[in-house]
Design a protein around this motif. Structure first.
Motif, short mmCIF file in Angstrom:
data_model
loop_
_atom_site.label_atom_id
_atom_site.label_comp_id
_atom_site.label_asym_id
_atom_site.label_seq_id
_atom_site.Cartn_x
_atom_site.Cartn_y
_atom_site.Cartn_z
N THR A 323 95.68 -3.71 26.19
CA THR A 323 94.42 -2.96 26.10
C THR A 323 93.64 -3.06 27.40
OG1 THR A 323 94.31 -3.36 23.72
CG2 THR A 323 92.27 -2.72 24.82
N HIS A 324 93.60 -4.25 27.98
CA HIS A 324 92.87 -4.43 29.23
C HIS A 324 93.47 -3.57 30.35
CE1 HIS A 324 90.71 -6.37 32.50
NE2 HIS A 324 91.87 -6.62 33.09
N ILE A 325 94.79 -3.55 30.46
CA ILE A 325 95.45 -2.76 31.51
C ILE A 325 95.23 -1.27 31.28
CG2 ILE A 325 97.67 -2.15 32.52
CD1 ILE A 325 98.59 -5.00 31.95
N VAL A 326 95.32 -0.82 30.01
CA VAL A 326 95.14 0.59 29.69
C VAL A 326 93.72 1.04 30.05
CG1 VAL A 326 95.07 2.29 27.84
CG2 VAL A 326 96.90 0.61 27.91
N GLU A 327 92.74 0.22 29.74
CA GLU A 327 91.35 0.56 30.08
C GLU A 327 91.18 0.64 31.60
OE1 GLU A 327 89.23 -2.51 28.08
OE2 GLU A 327 89.05 -1.37 26.20
N THR A 328 91.84 -0.25 32.32
CA THR A 328 91.79 -0.19 33.79
C THR A 328 92.37 1.12 34.30
OG1 THR A 328 92.01 -2.60 33.92
CG2 THR A 328 92.50 -1.35 35.92
N VAL A 329 93.49 1.55 33.70
CA VAL A 329 94.13 2.80 34.10
C VAL A 329 93.22 3.99 33.83
CG1 VAL A 329 96.03 4.38 33.58
CG2 VAL A 329 96.49 1.95 33.86
N LEU A 330 92.63 4.05 32.64
CA LEU A 330 91.75 5.16 32.29
C LEU A 330 90.54 5.22 33.22
CD1 LEU A 330 91.78 5.06 28.37
CD2 LEU A 330 92.84 6.74 29.86
N ASN A 331 89.99 4.06 33.54
CA ASN A 331 88.85 4.03 34.47
C ASN A 331 89.24 4.52 35.86
OD1 ASN A 331 87.07 3.06 32.53
ND2 ASN A 331 87.55 0.91 32.98
N ALA A 332 90.46 4.16 36.29
CA ALA A 332 90.93 4.61 37.60
C ALA A 332 91.10 6.12 37.64
CB ALA A 332 92.26 3.92 37.94
N ILE A 333 91.59 6.70 36.55
CA ILE A 333 91.77 8.15 36.49
C ILE A 333 90.42 8.87 36.45
CG2 ILE A 333 92.71 10.06 35.12
CD1 ILE A 333 94.82 8.42 36.50
N ARG A 334 89.43 8.24 35.82
CA ARG A 334 88.11 8.89 35.69
C ARG A 334 87.32 8.91 37.00
NH1 ARG A 334 87.97 6.89 30.09
NH2 ARG A 334 87.29 4.85 30.82
#
Length: 657
Positions: A323-334
């Motif tokens: 979950t932590h890594i996925v949230e980091t990825v989504l934030n990077a895309i945003r």
């Protein structure tokens, strides 16, 4: 090479010498017999001729000796001349053969090299000199180790020499990296064999040396094209699946968790449509770079195609790490991207499948992650969803629907039902909305929410949509025989806008069934208008020009509906049932419905309320001036025959409402 050639020539020369010796021996023996007979009988003949004259006999003996010497000299001269001629011919033959061998060896496209067991080069053809960049003849005396490119290759070649001398295995080709005189690194292929002395012991090696550098580069390029995405240089689907397989094997031994993330960029098509595919490609490269930067070194990012990426996470101890890594990825895309000098914000939807909980194989993990991503899209995008077993059931159901929907038209399983629309000022039925229903022989009754989406995704909606239009207009013509002003409303799917002949088909149906002008209405949702494509705009203009009314369906569920009302030729606005359901007890919804009606009237639009189910809802709609309504309070959707009866009984039915 020369050693081998010399031995072959020496063997041949030995055979020729032996033959010459035997011939010479025969001649010498014959000469000895002849000389012996000559001496014996010539002396007797001379005695008989000379008699007792000793002086005369002595003189005859002298001339006989001189004659014999002359004959012998002549014979020796002939023999020596023949021997020298034979030797010269042999030398000429040997020289010619050697020249031909040199010509052949030097003309060979590959290098040819002979060396001793200690690696000292004894022969190298011109091609081999050219390969290494040295002048002809300068390689002889050098050692083969002098040209190896690195220490690993040197150790490997020395080991091969040692093994070949000790065990003499069957010669097998191999490759080694070398450096030429200019310092360039080359890869050469060696095909070799042993050279042996007269006792059969290994005396060295002879090999054919081929430059395979270009071939190796081509193989690497082909491998790169086969395993890596040409745009982002990330692993492609094939290599990603292979790495998942490797992770599954490793994780099974270590009892750890791996996660497969299926990432799809939201509304990426808009980027290509607005800025062009070249800008879209640059954006995909930037997305790939960001994904790599926000992940750990052990993780893998791959591109599956289009705007779809895969992320492999390994060595996880607990699910919260994912979950932590996925949230980091989504934030990077945003984080904003710069495209053609403009800032652009993207979002992504991510589906997550875990091993060993969600699947047993790489392909199943990827499929389940894809399925979860689809649910993330449906849930509103810009988020992530973990795979669940229920998703598999839904996928199996969808597959069944798709399989049976292919033949639903042929089997006559699709039919229309009609829900009446009532004028709230006089309680008269003014028309109906045509609704598609599917009664499958295998699956039973299938809801539109299930099969319409499948029809859109598979492209069947084009054929089904034409069936609905033709069938609905045929019934509308019959309804207008009862009520000439009867209006028919139809839903238009976003996918139907890809049907370039749709307007012509609708016009032909109107003419064939002789529908009254202005009585056909197509309902569009905001999802259709989101693309704002030239196809959408063009089709709406064409429909308006042939007298078809356009209605905005489910008004209020989008965020920019007001702008659409100004930009497109709408005649009707339908209020979504979610507002009608709560308006009797939620003052905010009541005020919102009131505002929608007032705004629509100010724009010259007719307002129809959907989902009216109670008398209190009806009273409030009348109070705020809503024009028409439909819902279970009046009638559920019925077939054409039942609707015809309702049209006749409409006044009696609605007087109590």
């Amino acid at each position: 090479m020369f050693t081998t050639l010399k031995r072959l020539l020496e063997d041949k020369y030995t055979k020729i010498s032996a033959t010459a010796f035997a011939g010479a021996l025969r001649i010498a023996l014959l000469y000895g017999v002849f000389a012996s007979l000559w001496i014996i009988y010539s002396d007797r003949l001379l005695v008989m001729i000379a008699g007792d004259d000793i002086a005369r006999l002595a003189m005859m003996q002298t001339w006989k000796g001189l004659f014999f010497v002359s004959i012998t000299m002549l014979l020796v001269f002939c023999l020596v001349k023949q021997l020298l001629n034979a030797k010269n011919r042999l030398i000429t033959q040997i020289r010619d053969k050697q020249q031909r061998v040199d010509l052949i060896l030097n003309a060979a496209p590959s290098g040819i090299q002979e060396c001793s067991v200690t690696g000292v080069i004894g022969y190298a053809n011109e091609t081999h000199h050219q390969l290494l960049g040295y002048p002809p003849g300068s390689l002889v005396g050098r050692e083969v180790w002098d040209f190896i490119a690195d220490q690993d290759g040197l150790h490997a070649l020395r080991a091969k020499f040692k093994l070949a001398i000790a065990e003499q295995p069957i010669p097998r080709p191999f490759e080694v990296d070398i450096r030429n005189q200019q310092g360039e690194r080359l890869t050469v292929g060696l095909t070799w064999d042993y050279t042996r002395d007269q006792q059969g012991a290994v005396s060295g090696f002879i090999c054919v040396v081929s430059d395979v550098t270009e071939r190796k580069h081509q193989e690497e390029k082909i491998l790169e094209l086969a395993l890596y995405d040409s745009l982002t240089k990330l692993p492609n689907r094939f290599l990603s699946l292979d790495r998942i397989n490797q992770l599954v094997l490793e994780t099974g031994r270590r009892e750890q968790v791996i996660a497969v993330l299926f990432l799809d960029l939201d509304n990426f098509k808009k980027v290509n449509d607005s800025f062009g595919h070249e800008a879209g490609d640059k954006l995909l490269v930037e997305v790939a770079n960001r994904l790599q930067q926000c992940l750990r070194e052990a993780d893998t990012v791959g591109r599956l195609g289009g705007d779809e990426f895969i992320i492999l996470l390994s060595g996880l101890r607990q699910y919260t790490d994912v979950t932590h890594i996925v949230e980091t990825v989504l934030n990077a895309i945003r984080e904003p991207f710069v495209v053609e000098g403009c800032e652009l914000q993207l979002s992504a939807s991510i589906g997550i499948a875990l091993y060993p909980d969600d699947a047993d194989s790489a392909s199943e993990l990827l499929r389940n992650a894809d399925m979860a991503m689809f649910h993330a899209k449906q849930a509103g995008k810009n988020n992530f969803v973990y795979f669940t077993a229920e998703m598999n059931d839904q996928a199996a159901r969808r597959m069944l629907i798709e399989q049976h929907l292919q033949n639903a038209l042929e089997k006559n399983e699709l039919h229309l039902q009609f829900q009446p629309q009532v004028d709230l000022t006089n309680n008269r039925m003014i028309g109906a909305e045509a609704l598609l229903r599917w009664q499958s022989r295998s699956l039973g009754s299938v809801l539109p929410d299930e099969f319409i989406q499948v029809a859109e995704q598979t492209g069947l909606i084009i054929e089904i949509g034409r069936f609905v239009i033709d069938n609905a207009l045929m019934h509308a013509a019959k309804f207008q025989q009862i009520n000439p002003e009867f209006r028919l409303a139809l839903n238009l799917s976003p996918s139907q806008f890809r049907d370039r002949g749709l307007t012509g088909f609708i016009k032909s149906c109107i003419e064939r069934y002789q529908l009254a002008p202005g009585t056909l209405e197509f309902e569009l949702t905001e999802g259709v208008l989101l693309t704002a494509s030239t196809e959408v705009i063009g089709l709406l203009k064409e429909l308006s020009q042939i007298g078809v009314r356009i209605a905005m369906d489910d008004f209020g569920t989008g965020y920019s509906s007001l702008s659409y009302l100004r930009r497109y030729p709408f005649s009707v606005l339908k209020i979504d049932r979610s507002f009608i359901a709560d308006m009797t007890w939620d003052k905010a919804d009541l005020e919102l419905v009131n505002a929608i009606v007032a705004m629509a009237h100010s724009l010259g639009l007719q307002v129809i309320a959907e989902g009216v189910e109670s008398r209190s809802q009806l009273r409030q709609l009348r109070q705020i001036g809503c024009d028409a309504a439909q819902g279970y309070l009046f009638s559920k959707a019925v077939d054409a025959e039942k609707l015809s009866k309702l049209m006749v009984q409409a006044e009696m039915m609605l007087t109590e409402v």
